[in-house]
Design an enzyme around this catalytic site. Structure first.
Site, PDB file in Angstrom:
ATOM      1  N   ARG A  57      19.634  54.585   9.597  1.00  0.00           N
ATOM      2  CA  ARG A  57      19.310  53.937   8.318  1.00  0.00           C
ATOM      3  C   ARG A  57      18.425  54.864   7.490  1.00  0.00           C
ATOM      4  NH1 ARG A  57      16.871  48.209   9.286  1.00  0.00           N
ATOM      5  NH2 ARG A  57      18.987  47.697   9.908  1.00  0.00           N
ATOM      6  N   ARG A 166       5.450  43.552  14.811  1.00  0.00           N
ATOM      7  CA  ARG A 166       6.886  43.326  14.639  1.00  0.00           C
ATOM      8  C   ARG A 166       7.283  44.011  13.344  1.00  0.00           C
ATOM      9  NH1 ARG A 166      11.512  42.315  15.603  1.00  0.00           N
ATOM     10  NH2 ARG A 166      12.473  40.468  16.484  1.00  0.00           N
ATOM     11  N   LYS A 167       8.566  43.944  12.998  1.00  0.00           N
ATOM     12  CA  LYS A 167       9.002  44.518  11.720  1.00  0.00           C
ATOM     13  C   LYS A 167       8.238  43.884  10.554  1.00  0.00           C
ATOM     14  CE  LYS A 167      13.323  42.622  12.176  1.00  0.00           C
ATOM     15  NZ  LYS A 167      14.642  42.113  11.801  1.00  0.00           N
ATOM     16  N   GLY A 424      26.833  37.746  11.765  1.00  0.00           N
ATOM     17  CA  GLY A 424      27.509  37.715  13.058  1.00  0.00           C
ATOM     18  C   GLY A 424      26.699  37.071  14.167  1.00  0.00           C
ATOM     19  N   CYS A 429      20.707  38.920   9.422  1.00  0.00           N
ATOM     20  CA  CYS A 429      20.598  40.150   8.622  1.00  0.00           C
ATOM     21  C   CYS A 429      21.354  40.017   7.304  1.00  0.00           C
ATOM     22  CB  CYS A 429      21.130  41.344   9.404  1.00  0.00           C
ATOM     23  SG  CYS A 429      20.371  41.514  11.019  1.00  0.00           S
ATOM     24  N   GLY A 430      22.396  39.213   7.271  1.00  0.00           N
ATOM     25  CA  GLY A 430      23.167  39.012   6.036  1.00  0.00           C
ATOM     26  C   GLY A 430      22.672  37.832   5.221  1.00  0.00           C
TER      27      GLY A 430
HETATM   28  C1  HEM Z   1      16.190  40.930  16.969  1.00  0.00           C
HETATM   29  C2  HEM Z   1      17.050  41.545  16.270  1.00  0.00           C
HETATM   30  C3  HEM Z   1      17.237  41.442  14.786  1.00  0.00           C
HETATM   31  C4  HEM Z   1      16.720  40.546  13.894  1.00  0.00           C
HETATM   32  C5  HEM Z   1      15.804  39.364  14.146  1.00  0.00           C
HETATM   33  C6  HEM Z   1      17.213  40.931  12.603  1.00  0.00           C
HETATM   34  C7  HEM Z   1      16.935  40.261  11.419  1.00  0.00           C
HETATM   35  C8  HEM Z   1      17.216  40.741  10.180  1.00  0.00           C
HETATM   36  C9  HEM Z   1      16.982  40.037   8.957  1.00  0.00           C
HETATM   37  C10 HEM Z   1      16.381  38.648   8.818  1.00  0.00           C
HETATM   38  C11 HEM Z   1      17.415  40.813   7.960  1.00  0.00           C
HETATM   39  C12 HEM Z   1      17.463  40.307   6.538  1.00  0.00           C
HETATM   40  C13 HEM Z   1      17.494  41.060   5.432  1.00  0.00           C
HETATM   41  C14 HEM Z   1      16.205  41.162   4.684  1.00  0.00           C
HETATM   42  O1  HEM Z   1      15.140  41.212   5.306  1.00  0.00           O
HETATM   43  O2  HEM Z   1      16.272  41.195   3.456  1.00  0.00           O
HETATM   44  C15 HEM Z   1      17.889  42.040   8.544  1.00  0.00           C
HETATM   45  C16 HEM Z   1      18.400  43.112   7.883  1.00  0.00           C
HETATM   46  C17 HEM Z   1      19.289  44.005   8.450  1.00  0.00           C
HETATM   47  N1  HEM Z   1      19.607  44.115   9.781  1.00  0.00           N
HETATM   48 FE1  HEM Z   1      18.808  43.085  11.243  1.00  0.00          FE
HETATM   49  N2  HEM Z   1      17.989  42.034  12.730  1.00  0.00           N
HETATM   50  C18 HEM Z   1      18.049  42.366  14.053  1.00  0.00           C
HETATM   51  C19 HEM Z   1      18.767  43.381  14.616  1.00  0.00           C
HETATM   52  C20 HEM Z   1      19.681  44.143  13.935  1.00  0.00           C
HETATM   53  C21 HEM Z   1      20.640  45.019  14.535  1.00  0.00           C
HETATM   54  C22 HEM Z   1      20.805  45.254  16.012  1.00  0.00           C
HETATM   55  C23 HEM Z   1      21.361  45.571  13.517  1.00  0.00           C
HETATM   56  C24 HEM Z   1      22.523  46.510  13.518  1.00  0.00           C
HETATM   57  C25 HEM Z   1      22.961  47.235  14.446  1.00  0.00           C
HETATM   58  C26 HEM Z   1      20.818  45.067  12.297  1.00  0.00           C
HETATM   59  C27 HEM Z   1      21.257  45.408  11.055  1.00  0.00           C
HETATM   60  C28 HEM Z   1      20.621  45.033   9.909  1.00  0.00           C
HETATM   61  C29 HEM Z   1      20.938  45.555   8.613  1.00  0.00           C
HETATM   62  C30 HEM Z   1      22.005  46.580   8.294  1.00  0.00           C
HETATM   63  C31 HEM Z   1      20.087  44.923   7.704  1.00  0.00           C
HETATM   64  C32 HEM Z   1      20.045  45.173   6.222  1.00  0.00           C
HETATM   65  C33 HEM Z   1      18.787  45.536   5.674  1.00  0.00           C
HETATM   66  C34 HEM Z   1      18.052  46.816   5.948  1.00  0.00           C
HETATM   67  O3  HEM Z   1      18.405  47.880   5.412  1.00  0.00           O
HETATM   68  O4  HEM Z   1      17.001  46.740   6.632  1.00  0.00           O
HETATM   69  N3  HEM Z   1      19.817  44.198  12.587  1.00  0.00           N
HETATM   70  N4  HEM Z   1      17.767  41.965   9.897  1.00  0.00           N
HETATM   71  S1  SF4 Z   2      23.664  42.703  12.164  1.00  0.00           S
HETATM   72 FE1  SF4 Z   2      22.034  41.192  12.487  1.00  0.00          FE
HETATM   73  S2  SF4 Z   2      22.951  39.153  11.972  1.00  0.00           S
HETATM   74 FE2  SF4 Z   2      24.590  40.657  12.165  1.00  0.00          FE
HETATM   75  S3  SF4 Z   2      25.272  40.402  14.228  1.00  0.00           S
HETATM   76 FE3  SF4 Z   2      23.753  42.072  14.287  1.00  0.00          FE
HETATM   77  S4  SF4 Z   2      21.750  41.141  14.662  1.00  0.00           S
HETATM   78 FE4  SF4 Z   2      23.220  39.500  14.139  1.00  0.00          FE
END
Ligand code: HEM
Ligand code: SF4
Length: 542
Positions: A57, A166-167, A424, A429-430
């Site tokens: 990223r 955390r994040k 998914g 995340c979406g």
């Molecule tokens: C405990 C695991 C995870 C949690 C709780 C989580 C949660 C979230 C949330 C709530 C967002 C919302 C967007 C925002 O903040 O505006 C986000 C963004 C995102 N997440 Fe996750 N996520 C997790 C793991 C992952 C994983 C494993 C992937 C992909 C392999 C992923 C890919 C993304 C992407 C592509 C975004 C878009 C925003 C960015 O550039 O940060 N996430 N995530």
């Molecule tokens: S990208 Fe985020 S919402 Fe999508 S399948 Fe992975 S952890 Fe779940």
């Protein structure tokens, strides 16, 4: 102490940089699992299946990048990432298929272009998001970009804040409609202004804390402070110290700032912030929050600069090909000022296009399949990474959203914006919690066999009457979702009141009524659908 805390305490995430370069020489199988975890601090995350490929990223603060930077990203996509990238909901670019051997060259290219992956993932301040039309929007309160950059610079590689519980996500914007989603960030700063006695405007920020989505979503709460622009970094520093020092490190599931703010209450949190400032903020001012503001930035729009326009194009599901990246970089140079912007709806803008250049530019963009005119479904649809690459995923997402959008374009003559957000898994995340239509992946038992499916939820929104979606159907097989939405939306078109928008329509109907409008044929655990309740008299059959 849990594993992530142990790993962070033994060595800071930011200290893994030299190791990444070393592992590039010694290979994937030599990577120590603890370092693999720390890789996130530099935006590297193992992709699915865990057999040697990574997602990477790249942070784009406020979503603004130059043509030269876009060209670098396009070249990386072409050379190292199988020809594509994803624009993300935090305005970043994300590559897939990266190998550890290629990382040094990629980092080198990024650094030469003035880009970084530092802090893109991991327990650290993530990309600071902003308004994609900052500095060009005729209705903005102030240009938020200097503040996005000031906050970014303060936290970038800052060892005081590189081991957070955390994040940690921040949004800083000067626009009036809050399209940068302050409500769902850990920290959300929004510009305000008031008239001084001498008639001049005084600018400042209101600051919210403790928002976030995931499986337990919270809206951020507002601190009672009017923050002068030059003090914004200081206030965010104080907030971040509190998170660092008091966040619930012992439980990853409750470690986000939102849980601390919810437990303490906003008054106690604010007292703690004030105690960490060496000046006294004035109380927040009266301010009208935006109501149902919708802005996807797609299309041709006049800028505040006379005679200038921005052109926004829809990138369905955010997936963009290397050729499109290289073409948009060149077009922004030729017809704009060599600047591009990404949006949290996974779209792309080219600003500073003079009136005489608009027609040629939109034609050239269409040639590379970047349309500036798009259906309401296509403009705003968002999908997460899904099971193509994400280890946590339950379902496939990026292909399904295309299928749903194309189906709705053929079957529903919708004449107003609608936001479909698809995930998914429950991590969100979406952003399905805030979609007009929110789809969350799950598995459905159909005759003893598990198939991919979705929970269908409705009515999410940000702004003055912000709320999260109401679940209407659970465990609907993925193949049925597009038909359920077609029926729902055609019912909406037939039954809506003249002044009503989709949010009002959802609010006005019960869960049972909305469920029956979808006429879902099968959902796990429901014996005899449809309908769950008598449908409205004029229900449209579909
Ligand atoms: C405990 C695991 C995870 C949690 C709780 C989580 C949660 C979230 C949330 C709530 C967002 C919302 C967007 C925002 O903040 O505006 C986000 C963004 C995102 N997440 Fe996750 N996520 C997790 C793991 C992952 C994983 C494993 C992937 C992909 C392999 C992923 C890919 C993304 C992407 C592509 C975004 C878009 C925003 C960015 O550039 O940060 N996430 N995530
Ligand atoms: S990208 Fe985020 S919402 Fe999508 S399948 Fe992975 S952890 Fe779940």
């Amino acid at each position: 102490m849990n594993e992530p805390e142990r790993i962070k305490k033994e060595k800071d995430g930011l200290d893994v940089y030299e190791d990444i370069l070393r592992y590039a020489r010694t290979g994937y199988h030599s990577i120590h699992p603890d370092d693999m975890y720390r890789f996130r601090w530099y935006g590297l995350y193992e992709q699915k299946p865990k057999n040697g490929h990574f997602m990477l990223r790249v942070k784009i603060p406020g979503g603004e990048l130059t043509s030269a930077q876009m060209r670098t990203l396009g070249e990386i996509a072409d050379r190292y990432a199988r020809g594509f990238a994803d624009i993300t909901t935090r305005q970043n670019f994300q590559f897939h298929w990266i190998t550890i051997e290629d990382v040094p060259d990629i980092f080198d290219r990024l650094h030469r272009a003035g880009l970084t992956t530092s802090g893109a993932c991991g327990d650290i301040t993530r990309n600071v998001v902003g308004c994609p039309v900052a500095g060009i929007d005729p209705a903005e309160i102030l240009d938020g970009r200097p503040y996005v950059l000031a906050v970014t610079r303060y936290f970038l590689n800052n060892r005081e804040f590189s081991d957070l519980p955390r994040k940690y996500k921040m949004s800083v914007a000067g626009c009036a409609v809050h399209c940068a989603q302050p409500e769902i960030n850990d920290v959300g700063a929004t510009a305000v202004r008031r008239k001084r006695l001498n008639g001049e405007w005084e600018y400042g920020f209101h600051v919210r804390v403790g928002g976030g989505l995931s499986s337990r979503p919270h809206f951020a709460q507002k601190l009672n402070m009017f923050v002068p622009p030059e003090k914004l970094v200081d206030v965010i520093r104080a907030i971040t110290e509190i998170f660092r020092d008091f966040g619930y490190r012992e439980n990853r599931k409750r470690a986000r700032l939102k849980f601390l703010v919810a437990d303490w209450g906003i008054e106690r949190f604010e007292q703690e912030v004030r105690a960490r400032l060496d000046w006294t903020p004035e109380p927040a001012i009266e301010w009208e929050e935006p109501f149902r503001a919708y802005r996807d930035h797609v299309g041709v729009h006049p800028q505040k600069q006379e005679g200038m326009y921005w052109v926004g194009v829809a990138v369905l599901s955010g997936r963009i090909r290397a050729e499109q990246m290289l073409a948009s970089a060149a077009l922004a140079e030729e017809f704009g000022q060599g600047i591009l912007r990404t949006t949290n709806q996974q779209n792309l803008l080219i600003p500073y296009v003079s009136a005489g250049n608009v027609d040629t530019l939109v034609r050239e963009l269409e040639r590379v399949n970047l349309p500036h005119i798009a259906s309401p479904f296509r403009r705003a649809a968002v999908a997460c990474t899904g099971n193509e690459f994400c280890n946590l995923a339950i379902t496939e997402t990026k292909r399904l959203i295309v299928e749903i959008v194309e189906h709705l374009e053929r079957t529903v003559p919708l004449d107003e914006p609608i936001r479909i957000n698809l995930n998914g898994c429950p991590n969100d995340c979406g952003q399905h919690h805030i979609g007009d239509i929110g789809l969350q992946g799950c598995l459905v038992n159909v005759g003893g066999e598990k198939v991919e499916g979705y929970d269908i939820a409705l009515g999410g929104r940000l702004g003055r009457d912000a709320r999260f979606v109401r679940p209407i159907w659970r465990k609907v097989p993925a193949s049925q979702v597009k038909f359920a939405l077609e029926r729902l939306l055609n019912n909406y078109l037939a039954l809506r009141d003249p002044e009503e928008d989709f949010s009002d329509f959802v609010d006005r109907h019960t869960d049972e009524e909305l469920a029956s409008m979808m006429r879902v044929e099968f959902a796990e655990g429901v014996d005899d659908p449809p309908p769950l309740a008598p449908p409205p008299a004029e229900l449209v059959e579909g």
